[in-house]
Design an enzyme around this catalytic site. Structure first.
Site, PDB file in Angstrom:
ATOM      1  N   ARG A   1      42.088  56.693   8.589  1.00 57.29           N
ATOM      2  CA  ARG A   1      41.461  57.955   9.005  1.00 57.29           C
ATOM      3  C   ARG A   1      39.983  58.013   8.638  1.00 57.29           C
ATOM      4  NH1 ARG A   1      46.212  61.926   9.403  1.00 57.29           N
ATOM      5  NH2 ARG A   1      44.772  63.620   9.731  1.00 57.29           N
TER       6      ARG A   1
ATOM      7  N   TYR B   1      36.935  58.736  10.950  1.00 55.99           N
ATOM      8  CA  TYR B   1      36.751  60.150  11.316  1.00 55.99           C
ATOM      9  C   TYR B   1      36.289  60.952  10.094  1.00 55.99           C
ATOM     10  CZ  TYR B   1      38.010  64.707  13.378  1.00 55.99           C
ATOM     11  OH  TYR B   1      37.992  65.986  13.873  1.00 55.99           O
ATOM     12  N   ASP B   2      37.038  60.851   8.983  1.00 57.46           N
ATOM     13  CA  ASP B   2      36.748  61.673   7.800  1.00 57.46           C
ATOM     14  C   ASP B   2      35.358  61.368   7.237  1.00 57.46           C
ATOM     15  OD1 ASP B   2      39.406  62.030   8.292  1.00 57.46           O
ATOM     16  OD2 ASP B   2      40.101  61.642   6.262  1.00 57.46           O
TER      17      ASP B   2
ATOM     18  N   GLN C   1      55.048  68.692   5.066  1.00 60.47           N
ATOM     19  CA  GLN C   1      53.583  68.847   5.004  1.00 60.47           C
ATOM     20  C   GLN C   1      53.202  70.130   5.745  1.00 60.47           C
ATOM     21  OE1 GLN C   1      55.258  66.706   6.915  1.00 60.47           O
ATOM     22  NE2 GLN C   1      54.022  65.672   8.445  1.00 60.47           N
TER      23      GLN C   1
HETATM   24  P1  NAD Z   1      38.615  66.520  22.390  1.00 64.81           P
HETATM   25  O1  NAD Z   1      38.970  65.091  22.161  1.00 64.81           O
HETATM   26  O2  NAD Z   1      39.386  67.281  23.409  1.00 64.81           O
HETATM   27  O3  NAD Z   1      37.069  66.657  22.757  1.00 64.81           O
HETATM   28  C1  NAD Z   1      36.076  65.773  22.346  1.00 64.81           C
HETATM   29  C2  NAD Z   1      35.167  65.510  23.525  1.00 64.81           C
HETATM   30  O4  NAD Z   1      34.095  64.641  23.118  1.00 64.81           O
HETATM   31  C3  NAD Z   1      35.879  64.800  24.678  1.00 64.81           C
HETATM   32  O5  NAD Z   1      35.580  65.453  25.884  1.00 64.81           O
HETATM   33  C4  NAD Z   1      35.305  63.385  24.647  1.00 64.81           C
HETATM   34  O6  NAD Z   1      35.334  62.763  25.904  1.00 64.81           O
HETATM   35  C5  NAD Z   1      33.915  63.642  24.110  1.00 64.81           C
HETATM   36  N1  NAD Z   1      33.288  62.482  23.448  1.00 64.81           N
HETATM   37  C6  NAD Z   1      33.827  61.667  22.509  1.00 64.81           C
HETATM   38  N2  NAD Z   1      32.940  60.749  22.125  1.00 64.81           N
HETATM   39  C7  NAD Z   1      31.797  60.988  22.832  1.00 64.81           C
HETATM   40  C8  NAD Z   1      30.528  60.376  22.879  1.00 64.81           C
HETATM   41  N3  NAD Z   1      30.228  59.302  22.114  1.00 64.81           N
HETATM   42  N4  NAD Z   1      29.591  60.890  23.730  1.00 64.81           N
HETATM   43  C9  NAD Z   1      29.875  61.951  24.517  1.00 64.81           C
HETATM   44  N5  NAD Z   1      31.063  62.569  24.511  1.00 64.81           N
HETATM   45  C10 NAD Z   1      32.017  62.093  23.672  1.00 64.81           C
HETATM   46  O7  NAD Z   1      38.698  67.241  20.969  1.00 64.81           O
HETATM   47  P2  NAD Z   1      38.507  68.770  20.552  1.00 64.81           P
HETATM   48  O8  NAD Z   1      39.757  69.199  19.908  1.00 64.81           O
HETATM   49  O9  NAD Z   1      37.950  69.558  21.675  1.00 64.81           O
HETATM   50  O10 NAD Z   1      37.418  68.624  19.392  1.00 64.81           O
HETATM   51  C11 NAD Z   1      36.047  68.950  19.600  1.00 64.81           C
HETATM   52  C12 NAD Z   1      35.288  68.776  18.285  1.00 64.81           C
HETATM   53  O11 NAD Z   1      35.853  69.642  17.294  1.00 64.81           O
HETATM   54  C13 NAD Z   1      35.361  67.356  17.718  1.00 64.81           C
HETATM   55  O12 NAD Z   1      34.109  67.028  17.167  1.00 64.81           O
HETATM   56  C14 NAD Z   1      36.393  67.458  16.636  1.00 64.81           C
HETATM   57  O13 NAD Z   1      36.170  66.527  15.610  1.00 64.81           O
HETATM   58  C15 NAD Z   1      36.206  68.899  16.148  1.00 64.81           C
HETATM   59  N6  NAD Z   1      37.431  69.428  15.539  1.00 64.81           N
HETATM   60  C16 NAD Z   1      38.496  69.803  16.302  1.00 64.81           C
HETATM   61  C17 NAD Z   1      39.648  70.274  15.698  1.00 64.81           C
HETATM   62  C18 NAD Z   1      40.854  70.726  16.477  1.00 64.81           C
HETATM   63  O14 NAD Z   1      41.875  71.078  15.870  1.00 64.81           O
HETATM   64  N7  NAD Z   1      40.831  70.781  17.785  1.00 64.81           N
HETATM   65  C19 NAD Z   1      39.716  70.355  14.290  1.00 64.81           C
HETATM   66  C20 NAD Z   1      38.620  69.928  13.555  1.00 64.81           C
HETATM   67  C21 NAD Z   1      37.474  69.487  14.182  1.00 64.81           C
HETATM   68  N1  UDP Z   2      52.905  65.365  13.248  1.00 64.31           N
HETATM   69  C1  UDP Z   2      54.285  65.286  13.428  1.00 64.31           C
HETATM   70  N2  UDP Z   2      54.753  64.929  14.663  1.00 64.31           N
HETATM   71  C2  UDP Z   2      53.936  64.654  15.710  1.00 64.31           C
HETATM   72  C3  UDP Z   2      52.532  64.763  15.526  1.00 64.31           C
HETATM   73  C4  UDP Z   2      52.052  65.109  14.286  1.00 64.31           C
HETATM   74  O1  UDP Z   2      55.062  65.522  12.516  1.00 64.31           O
HETATM   75  O2  UDP Z   2      54.455  64.344  16.803  1.00 64.31           O
HETATM   76  C5  UDP Z   2      52.398  65.798  11.932  1.00 64.31           C
HETATM   77  C6  UDP Z   2      51.316  64.884  11.336  1.00 64.31           C
HETATM   78  O3  UDP Z   2      51.889  63.836  10.584  1.00 64.31           O
HETATM   79  C7  UDP Z   2      50.553  65.847  10.469  1.00 64.31           C
HETATM   80  C8  UDP Z   2      50.653  67.188  11.220  1.00 64.31           C
HETATM   81  O4  UDP Z   2      51.745  67.041  12.116  1.00 64.31           O
HETATM   82  O5  UDP Z   2      51.165  65.989   9.211  1.00 64.31           O
HETATM   83  C9  UDP Z   2      49.401  67.542  12.023  1.00 64.31           C
HETATM   84  O6  UDP Z   2      49.063  66.432  12.803  1.00 64.31           O
HETATM   85  P1  UDP Z   2      47.848  66.437  13.841  1.00 64.31           P
HETATM   86  O7  UDP Z   2      47.731  65.035  14.361  1.00 64.31           O
HETATM   87  O8  UDP Z   2      48.054  67.522  14.820  1.00 64.31           O
HETATM   88  O9  UDP Z   2      46.583  66.837  12.993  1.00 64.31           O
HETATM   89  P2  UDP Z   2      46.010  66.440  11.550  1.00 64.31           P
HETATM   90  O10 UDP Z   2      45.980  67.734  10.844  1.00 64.31           O
HETATM   91  O11 UDP Z   2      46.919  65.458  10.872  1.00 64.31           O
HETATM   92  O12 UDP Z   2      44.681  65.868  11.851  1.00 64.31           O
END
Ligand code: NAD
Ligand code: UDP
Length: 320
Positions: A142, A145-146, A209
């Site tokens: 992870r 990303y993290d 979890q």
């Molecule tokens: P998503 O995957 O639907 O959207 C991400 C978008 O970014 C996609 O359209 C993808 O094509 C585009 N993308 C990826 N790499 C790119 C690049 N190099 N150049 C241009 N475009 C690029 O995800 P989302 O859920 O809409 O997340 C949007 C943002 O919010 C992300 O930065 C994500 O890390 C952050 N975020 C989302 C969540 C959540 O629960 N949805 C939680 C925490 C953080």
């Molecule tokens: N998870 C699960 N079944 C699935 C997908 C996810 O049990 O089919 C669990 C995963 O292991 C995590 C939580 O659901 O503990 C949330 O997962 P998600 O990928 O949505 O987001 P995360 O918070 O882990 O980034």
């Protein structure tokens, strides 16, 4: 005031909802996306809008535009997708963020970063306040990303201190809603799609979890409030719904609301999967006067309705 606003990742789940709300508010929206996880489907209804423009572009390459505000959302968000090409994930978070900060510096734009609760890793403090520095594995699956998102936060604050950039850093907790991709791999979309197809619900590990799920409309309202807040409100600010559920509870709710015949099956827990997660949103409450309004029940109903329609009308498009 009408502004020119850039949304990177604008064709993704959160980005498409944000573009819609910015257009509703009367702004000009430039949507930049490389379509890695997002798709034209999400913004099809906006393409003919006179104040909407779509640019296919990867933010790891420089971009020259004139805008007043930037929302930097580009980055795959689901573990399956960000682990598909981890080097590109780090590049997007580091090179891509530097490019967007450089753009903001050149045109003196205010810039918002979609950071994440993942900066807290597998937290030892619960619920997580912004002051907690996190427990993150720097070399795990992870980490792209993290650590990528942590480095992006560092870059935001260094541009703020060094170049006086106006920054807005949001730590987003799990968010769900219509336009999540059916193959996205995140828990809410997985469980709903599995339940609607009467297929087994895949619980990773014991399902003990926890996560806290925020409905997309509440989240986008918070993005707009943070951007509008005075310049001293830089964040990082936690955005999410503090109601906490175990993954097993979520599965039971989804089965119940879809009247599904699905059974639960247990699969291996992914590496470094956080055991618990719940935001402390005191700062968002005080600095933005924001809190979520949508209950899990209401949000799931709307999301289930979206997937019901989508699964009945579409053969799925290719995604990694
Ligand atoms: P998503 O995957 O639907 O959207 C991400 C978008 O970014 C996609 O359209 C993808 O094509 C585009 N993308 C990826 N790499 C790119 C690049 N190099 N150049 C241009 N475009 C690029 O995800 P989302 O859920 O809409 O997340 C949007 C943002 O919010 C992300 O930065 C994500 O890390 C952050 N975020 C989302 C969540 C959540 O629960 N949805 C939680 C925490 C953080
Ligand atoms: N998870 C699960 N079944 C699935 C997908 C996810 O049990 O089919 C669990 C995963 O292991 C995590 C939580 O659901 O503990 C949330 O997962 P998600 O990928 O949505 O987001 P995360 O918070 O882990 O980034």
């Amino acid at each position: 005031m009408r502004k020119s606003v850039l949304v990177t990742g604008g064709a993704g789940f959160l980005g498409s909802h944000l573009c819609e709300k910015l257009l509703d508010a009367g702004h000009d929206v430039l949507c930049v996306d490389n379509f890695f996880t997002g798709g034209k489907d999400n913004i099809l209804h906006l393409l003919e809008h006179p104040r909407f423009e779509l640019i296919r572009h990867d933010i790891t390459f420089p971009l020259y535009l004139e805008v007043q505000e930037i929302y930097n959302l580009a980055c795959p968000a689901s573990p399956v997708h960000y682990q598909f090409d981890p080097v590109q994930t780090t590049k997007t978070n580091v090179h891509g963020t530097i490019n967007m900060l450089g753009l903001a510096k050149r045109v003196k734009a205010k810039i918002f970063q979609a950071s994440t609760s993942e900066v807290y890793g597998d937290p030892e403090v619960h619920p997580q306040p912004e002051s907690y520095w996190g427990k993150v594995n720097p070399i795990g699956l992870r980490s792209c990303y993290d650590e990528g998102k942590r480095c992006a936060e560092t870059l935001f604050f260094d541009y703020h201190r060094q170049h006086r950039l106006r920054i807005k850093v949001a730590r987003i907790f799990n968010t769900y809603g219509p336009r999540m991709h059916p193959n996205d791999g995140r828990v809410v979309s997985n469980f709903i799609v599995q339940a609607l197809r009467n297929e087994p619900i895949t619980i990773y590990g014991e399902g003990s979890q926890t996560r806290s799920f925020c409905y997309v409309d509440d989240m986008i309202r918070a993005f707009l409030s943070l951007m509008e807040a005075e310049d001293s409100v830089t964040g990082p600010v936690n955005l999410g719904n503090p109601d906490e559920f175990t993954i097993r509870e979520l599965a039971d709710r989804v089965i119940d609301l879809t009247n599904s015949k699905s059974k639960l099956i247990h699969c291996p827990l992914p590496e470094d999967d956080p055991r618990q997660r719940k935001p402390d949103i005191s700062l968002a409450r005080s600095a933005l006067s924001w809190e979520p309004r949508t209950t899990l029940h209401e949000g799931l109903m709307k999301t289930i309705a979206f997937f019901e329609k989508r699964l009945s009308t579409k053969t799925q498009t290719h995604h990694p």
